[in-house]
Design a protein around this motif. Structure first.
Motif, PDB file in Angstrom:
ATOM      1  N   GLU A 286       0.831  -1.199   0.000  1.00 29.77           N
ATOM      2  CA  GLU A 286       0.000   0.000   0.000  1.00 29.77           C
ATOM      3  C   GLU A 286       0.866   1.250   0.000  1.00 29.77           C
ATOM      4  OE1 GLU A 286      -2.579  -0.352   3.338  1.00 29.77           O
ATOM      5  OE2 GLU A 286      -3.939  -1.755   2.361  1.00 29.77           O
TER       6      GLU A 286
ATOM      7  N   VAL B 270      -5.555   9.504   0.338  1.00 28.30           N
ATOM      8  CA  VAL B 270      -5.644   8.270   1.118  1.00 28.30           C
ATOM      9  C   VAL B 270      -6.656   8.471   2.244  1.00 28.30           C
ATOM     10  CG1 VAL B 270      -4.384   6.678   2.624  1.00 28.30           C
ATOM     11  CG2 VAL B 270      -3.262   7.645   0.607  1.00 28.30           C
TER      12      VAL B 270
ATOM     13  N   LYS C  25      -6.950   3.920   6.072  1.00 24.12           N
ATOM     14  CA  LYS C  25      -5.775   3.260   5.499  1.00 24.12           C
ATOM     15  C   LYS C  25      -4.458   3.833   6.022  1.00 24.12           C
ATOM     16  CE  LYS C  25      -7.874   0.372   2.702  1.00 24.12           C
ATOM     17  NZ  LYS C  25      -7.694  -1.092   2.800  1.00 24.12           N
TER      18      LYS C  25
ATOM     19  N   PHE D 237       0.540   7.884   3.416  1.00 25.00           N
ATOM     20  CA  PHE D 237      -0.104   6.890   4.266  1.00 25.00           C
ATOM     21  C   PHE D 237       0.193   7.119   5.748  1.00 25.00           C
ATOM     22  CE2 PHE D 237      -0.113   4.714   0.202  1.00 25.00           C
ATOM     23  CZ  PHE D 237      -1.338   4.056   0.194  1.00 25.00           C
TER      24      PHE D 237
END
Length: 473
Positions: A12, A23, A27, A255
């Motif tokens: 990811e 994002v 996540k 992320f």
């Protein structure tokens, strides 16, 4: 955490999802997800070459040890306060965020340059692995001054390694990440063991003995330039310029839950770019005492900088295997990223085939030892070319509203080619490169001026009153 979960997170983080949208909160990853990734990625094949190359520049103990300490700190600060800060604000990939500002046509040019440079870097890592694979075949190792393949054995080994690496990379990032995760601890251990063995071989029993390995430095080897403290510090700061000030790692830190995750890059800088470089340099220091190396120096030629034999002499078969794995785990994700850059240009082509194309280019590059033997110069050029585009994002984020420019100009005005961005990059690149060549200035010294100039020119050329809404321009 299980291996499965680590692989899933890295896939990811690598950009496998949310290519054209922020994002989502569900996540986001904690700092632990980035710590292992950076520690593994930056203790890799390049380190086996860069460490010895520092010694060929006649660097002194202070310049090497303190220069690396501060240069890597500046790199960590760049990741933390520029890359991670912007990444958690917008949570977009570099490519999409750049596209919103510069337009789709200009991003194609960036992707092409990025992909080709990735291929050349992967080629250098194939060269690294080949120096270890060639040991049992008594292969002639490339010399520091070599640019062309030196024999049929070299060609066959490089082609075989390149084919295997390309096929693995083409299978997708899950396969690549699994290989890297299993191999990274072995590689870090090999660097540490190499350093310890080398210290024993050099009769180092105290810190002063360690310091005296480099002492006050000396003359650079034939064909190399003399490195000072400033060369070491600035080069180590910008060794990953494309990733931090060039904003490539927006795709990674989008992320992150918090910008403070940027501090995890210290694991890569001080495990890989500090411990590993110095350990590899120590291996080369041992080799320089050998009759073979002394004979080369007496004859006015530079001794070989072949990672395979250096590690094999220190750690035996384990050292040779570690070099193969280090080159492999660096080349695999690099070829994969090059394939993604090419796929952005030819989107209808499958990921498998663009990765095979990238791997083929990398393998051809690997045939020529110059990419590995001149790695210090290549890495400097790589950052110099790509970093200024990151300045566009940084300067818009921090100064765009104050400068009264249209934010996300290409998206807002529906243009495919933002001329202000192109000319800001072209002028900054051209002028700084001209200065470097004309006045024989170390190229890494010009990376920061080029980056700053590109950002400033972008703001000046992007004033609302000067920009015209030329559709599809």
């Amino acid at each position: 955490m299980s291996q499965y979960n680590i692989d899933e997170e890295i896939e990811e983080i690598a950009g496998g999802e949310f290519e054209r949208e922020p994002v989502p909160q569900s996540k986001l990853k904690s700092w632990k997800s980035f710590l292992g990734m950076y520690a593994g990625e930056h203790a890799a094949g390049t380190e086996f070459v860069i460490g010895p190359l520092f010694l060929t520049t006649g660097v002194s103990a202070f310049d090497l040890i303190i220069g690396l300490l501060l240069g890597n700190l500046l790199a960590v600060l760049s990741w933390r306060f520029l890359t991670a800060e912007i990444a958690v604000k917008y949570r977009l990939t570099l490519y999409y965020q750049l596209e919103k500002i510069v337009g789709k046509k200009l991003v194609i040019g960036y992707n092409l340059a990025n992909g080709i440079l990735f291929c050349f870097l992967a080629g250098a890592m194939i060269t690294v692995s080949a120096t270890a694979v060639g040991i049992p075949f008594n292969m002639e190792m490339p010399k520091l001054t070599d640019t062309m393949p030196n024999g049929i054995t070299w060609v066959i080994i490089v082609l075989a390694i390149g084919a295997v690496i390309s096929l693995i990379a083409a299978k997708g990032y899950e396969t690549v990440s699994k290989a890297a995760n299993y191999m990274s601890p072995i590689i870090v251990l090999a660097f540490l063991a190499s350093g310890i063995v080398a210290l024993r071989e050099l009769d180092v029993n105290s810190f002063s003995d360690f310091w005296n390995i480099w002492g006050e430095g000396g003359e650079p080897f034939p064909g190399q330039i003399k490195y000072t403290f400033w060369h070491v510090m600035i080069w180590s700061w910008f060794a990953n310029a494309a990733m931090h000030v060039g904003m490539s790692d927006l795709s990674v830190f989008r992320f992150a839950k918090k910008a403070s995750s940027g501090w995890t890059t210290a694991a890569g800088m001080y495990v890989g770019h500090y411990m590993a470089w110095i350990a590899a340099a120590l291996l080369y220091a041992v080799y320089l005492k050998s009759p073979e190396a002394q004979a080369a120096l007496s004859g006015g030629t530079a001794p070989n900088v072949a990672p395979g034999p250096l590690a094999y002499n220190a750690l035996g078969i384990f050292g040779a295997i570690a070099v193969v794995l280090a080159g492999w785990t660096t080349a695999n994700p690099t070829i994969y990223r090059a394939g993604l850059a090419f796929q952005a240009i030819i989107p209808k082509t499958s990921t498998f085939w663009v990765t095979i194309i990238a791997g083929s280019v990398a393998t051809l590059a690997g045939l020529f030892p110059a990419f590995a033997m001149k790695l210090l110069d290549f890495v400097a050029l790589y950052g110099f070319i790509l970093a200024p585009m990151g300045a566009i994002i940084v300067f818009e984020h921090f100064y765009g509203k104050k400068a009264n420019i249209i934010m996300d100009y290409a998206e807002t005005r529906h243009v495919k080619f933002n001329r202000a961005v192109f000319w800001a990059w072209a002028i900054s690149f051209g002028l700084c490169y001209f200065v470097s060549v004309t006045f024989d200035i170390f190229l890494s010294f010009m990376t920061l001026p080029a980056w700053l100039l590109c950002g400033l020119l972008f703001l000046l050329m992007s004033k609302k009153k000067e920009q015209q809404p030329v559709k599809n321009g």
